[in-house]
Design a protein around this motif. Structure first.
Motif, PDB file in Angstrom:
ATOM      1  N   PHE A  81       0.845  -1.186   0.000  1.00  0.00           N
ATOM      2  CA  PHE A  81       0.000   0.000   0.000  1.00  0.00           C
ATOM      3  C   PHE A  81       0.885   1.243   0.000  1.00  0.00           C
ATOM      4  O   PHE A  81       1.801   1.352   0.805  1.00  0.00           O
ATOM      5  N   TYR A  82       0.595   2.165  -0.904  1.00  0.00           N
ATOM      6  CA  TYR A  82       1.373   3.397  -0.981  1.00  0.00           C
ATOM      7  C   TYR A  82       0.689   4.502  -0.184  1.00  0.00           C
ATOM      8  O   TYR A  82      -0.534   4.523  -0.037  1.00  0.00           O
ATOM      9  N   TYR A  83       1.504   5.424   0.308  1.00  0.00           N
ATOM     10  CA  TYR A  83       0.952   6.551   1.057  1.00  0.00           C
ATOM     11  C   TYR A  83       1.735   7.827   0.735  1.00  0.00           C
ATOM     12  O   TYR A  83       2.799   7.793   0.102  1.00  0.00           O
ATOM     13  N   GLY A  84       1.205   8.947   1.184  1.00  0.00           N
ATOM     14  CA  GLY A  84       1.887  10.222   0.977  1.00  0.00           C
ATOM     15  C   GLY A  84       2.044  10.541  -0.497  1.00  0.00           C
ATOM     16  O   GLY A  84       1.180  10.241  -1.319  1.00  0.00           O
ATOM     17  N   ARG A  85       3.161  11.122  -0.857  1.00  0.00           N
ATOM     18  CA  ARG A  85       3.375  11.563  -2.234  1.00  0.00           C
ATOM     19  C   ARG A  85       3.578  10.401  -3.200  1.00  0.00           C
ATOM     20  O   ARG A  85       3.539  10.592  -4.415  1.00  0.00           O
ATOM     21  N   ALA A  86       3.830   9.210  -2.679  1.00  0.00           N
ATOM     22  CA  ALA A  86       3.946   8.032  -3.539  1.00  0.00           C
ATOM     23  C   ALA A  86       2.572   7.479  -3.906  1.00  0.00           C
ATOM     24  O   ALA A  86       2.465   6.578  -4.733  1.00  0.00           O
ATOM     25  N   CYS A  87       1.538   8.030  -3.295  1.00  0.00           N
ATOM     26  CA  CYS A  87       0.156   7.600  -3.533  1.00  0.00           C
ATOM     27  C   CYS A  87      -0.536   8.640  -4.406  1.00  0.00           C
ATOM     28  O   CYS A  87      -0.390   9.851  -4.169  1.00  0.00           O
ATOM     29  N   LYS A  94      -3.433   9.816  -4.504  1.00  0.00           N
ATOM     30  CA  LYS A  94      -4.308  10.726  -3.760  1.00  0.00           C
ATOM     31  C   LYS A  94      -3.602  11.383  -2.576  1.00  0.00           C
ATOM     32  O   LYS A  94      -4.240  12.080  -1.784  1.00  0.00           O
ATOM     33  N   ASN A  95      -2.279  11.155  -2.456  1.00  0.00           N
ATOM     34  CA  ASN A  95      -1.504  11.744  -1.361  1.00  0.00           C
ATOM     35  C   ASN A  95      -2.112  11.397   0.005  1.00  0.00           C
ATOM     36  O   ASN A  95      -2.180  12.236   0.912  1.00  0.00           O
ATOM     37  N   THR A  96      -2.557  10.159   0.147  1.00  0.00           N
ATOM     38  CA  THR A  96      -3.217   9.722   1.382  1.00  0.00           C
ATOM     39  C   THR A  96      -2.209   9.602   2.513  1.00  0.00           C
ATOM     40  O   THR A  96      -1.163   8.981   2.345  1.00  0.00           O
ATOM     41  N   PRO A  97      -2.498  10.175   3.685  1.00  0.00           N
ATOM     42  CA  PRO A  97      -1.563  10.094   4.815  1.00  0.00           C
ATOM     43  C   PRO A  97      -1.356   8.656   5.276  1.00  0.00           C
ATOM     44  O   PRO A  97      -2.242   7.798   5.128  1.00  0.00           O
ATOM     45  N   LEU A  98      -0.190   8.393   5.848  1.00  0.00           N
ATOM     46  CA  LEU A  98       0.142   7.055   6.336  1.00  0.00           C
ATOM     47  C   LEU A  98      -0.895   6.548   7.334  1.00  0.00           C
ATOM     48  O   LEU A  98      -1.335   5.394   7.254  1.00  0.00           O
ATOM     49  N   ALA A  99      -1.272   7.387   8.294  1.00  0.00           N
ATOM     50  CA  ALA A  99      -2.225   6.957   9.323  1.00  0.00           C
ATOM     51  C   ALA A  99      -3.552   6.524   8.701  1.00  0.00           C
ATOM     52  O   ALA A  99      -4.167   5.544   9.148  1.00  0.00           O
ATOM     53  N   THR A 100      -3.988   7.221   7.662  1.00  0.00           N
ATOM     54  CA  THR A 100      -5.248   6.876   7.002  1.00  0.00           C
ATOM     55  C   THR A 100      -5.136   5.541   6.279  1.00  0.00           C
ATOM     56  O   THR A 100      -6.045   4.702   6.341  1.00  0.00           O
ATOM     57  N   VAL A 101      -4.023   5.329   5.577  1.00  0.00           N
ATOM     58  CA  VAL A 101      -3.809   4.056   4.885  1.00  0.00           C
ATOM     59  C   VAL A 101      -3.797   2.911   5.886  1.00  0.00           C
ATOM     60  O   VAL A 101      -4.411   1.855   5.672  1.00  0.00           O
ATOM     61  N   ARG A 102      -3.089   3.099   6.981  1.00  0.00           N
ATOM     62  CA  ARG A 102      -3.020   2.054   8.004  1.00  0.00           C
ATOM     63  C   ARG A 102      -4.393   1.754   8.595  1.00  0.00           C
ATOM     64  O   ARG A 102      -4.738   0.602   8.844  1.00  0.00           O
ATOM     65  N   THR A 118       6.179   8.373   0.830  1.00  0.00           N
ATOM     66  CA  THR A 118       7.004   9.560   1.039  1.00  0.00           C
ATOM     67  C   THR A 118       6.176  10.641   1.727  1.00  0.00           C
ATOM     68  O   THR A 118       5.203  11.127   1.145  1.00  0.00           O
ATOM     69  N   PRO A 119       6.544  11.007   2.939  1.00  0.00           N
ATOM     70  CA  PRO A 119       5.850  12.109   3.607  1.00  0.00           C
ATOM     71  C   PRO A 119       6.278  13.442   3.001  1.00  0.00           C
ATOM     72  O   PRO A 119       7.283  13.513   2.295  1.00  0.00           O
ATOM     73  N   GLN A 120       5.532  14.486   3.278  1.00  0.00           N
ATOM     74  CA  GLN A 120       5.845  15.799   2.732  1.00  0.00           C
ATOM     75  C   GLN A 120       7.117  16.358   3.356  1.00  0.00           C
ATOM     76  O   GLN A 120       7.858  17.118   2.728  1.00  0.00           O
ATOM     77  N   ASN A 121       7.387  15.972   4.604  1.00  0.00           N
ATOM     78  CA  ASN A 121       8.558  16.450   5.331  1.00  0.00           C
ATOM     79  C   ASN A 121       9.359  15.264   5.871  1.00  0.00           C
ATOM     80  O   ASN A 121       8.863  14.139   5.933  1.00  0.00           O
TER      81      ASN A 121
END
Length: 295
Positions: free
Chosen positions: A83-89, A91-99, A146-149
């Motif tokens: 599952f991808y999250y952040g900028r690698a996703c 929809k730029n979905t946050p990690l916590a939301t994906v989890r 990839t997170p934004q920061n």
């Protein structure tokens, strides 16, 4: 602490690293012509900080996708879910939301034990059955992104004198999405055992450490300690407790940063073997060097 986990590797984070304009030389990159130094880039003078950061984030996200694609070539959906999250996703979905929405992360490890012990979740048998189901991929799930920061981690280990409700109060006080919380801080309450005694830890992710800083967490801990001290002394007015002993150490075993920070990475990249002065810096330097020379 038995950290939540949903897979053999569980989580890969490719974080952006933006070099400040003030850096003119990077000893570690000398064999490569200081290729990452802003001063040698033809567009360095015209690019602003936001543009450089955006390029760094895009590059990190591309690497994250490549890692996922490479893993997919050697596995299939029956052995590993990715599952991808952040900028690698997309929809730029946050990690916590994906989890939360795609995995059983928040019903695993210490969190699941904490919930079960407190009877805080419904259908516990169903959760247990889901987590142990033979239909799950052989190597479980993995989140890659990839997170934004550049995210920093910080742990607060409490003493055995702290109850679960006390630990949850501290978690609520530092968690960014709560009223009055610290911007960008994600926090979890996790149980663990120290010398066979049940204790609690507040594990924090600083998703924007330039705004929600480590120092802010330390200040919030002090506020929490003061509240807990007043509460305890108010409950025990019989004079049995030695007030001087009800201090920071009475409640907090340790509070410390985990892993590597963006500042440390940048600092290490401007050093050489002779200027390193900490074991951790030496370890990070060695890993950078191995990656650049042997990678």
């Amino acid at each position: 602490t038995r950290h939540p986990t949903v897979g053999l590797i569980d989580h890969v984070s490719v974080m952006p690293l933006v070099l400040p304009p003030s850096i003119s030389q990077l000893p570690l990159y000398t064999p490569f012509g200081n290729s990452l130094s802003p001063s040698t880039s033809p567009t360095a003078e015209t690019e602003n900080v936001d543009q450089k950061k955006e390029k760094s984030v895009e590059a990190a996200a591309k690497v994250a996708r490549q890692i996922g694609d490479n893993l997919s070539q050697y596995t299939n959906s029956n052995s590993l879910e990715i599952f991808y999250y952040g900028r690698a996703c997309p929809k730029n979905t946050p990690l916590a939301t994906v989890r939360r929405e795609r995995t059983s992360y928040f019903n695993s490890g210490g969190i699941r034990k904490l919930q079960s012990d407190a009877s805080a979740i419904k259908n516990g048998d169903e959760v247990k059955e889901m987590n142990n189901s033979s239909s799950l991929p052989k190597f479980g799930s993995m989140t890659i992104g990839t997170p934004q920061n550049f995210v920093e981690n910080f742990n607060i280990c409490l003493t055995s004198k702290c109850t679960r409700s006390m630990a949850r109060m501290l978690t609520d006080m530092v968690r960014g999405r709560n009223a009055g919380g610290i911007v960008g801080v994600e926090a979890l309450t996790l149980p663990y055992y120290r010398a066979k005694e049940l204790c609690y830890e507040v594990a924090c992710n600083l998703t924007n450490p330039n705004l929600g800083k480590r120092e802010m967490i330390l200040e919030r801990i002090e506020v929490w300690v003061d509240l807990m001290r007043k509460q305890l002394l108010g409950e025990r007015s019989d004079g049995v407790i030695d007030e001087e002993k009800i201090n920071f150490d009475y409640f907090v075993q340790d509070a410390y940063r985990v892993g590597t920070t963006e500042v440390q990475c940048i600092d290490v990249l401007t050093m050489d073997d002779y200027t390193l002065n900490e074991d951790h810096d030496d370890e990070v330097f060695g890993k950078f060097k191995k990656l650049l020379y042997d990678g």
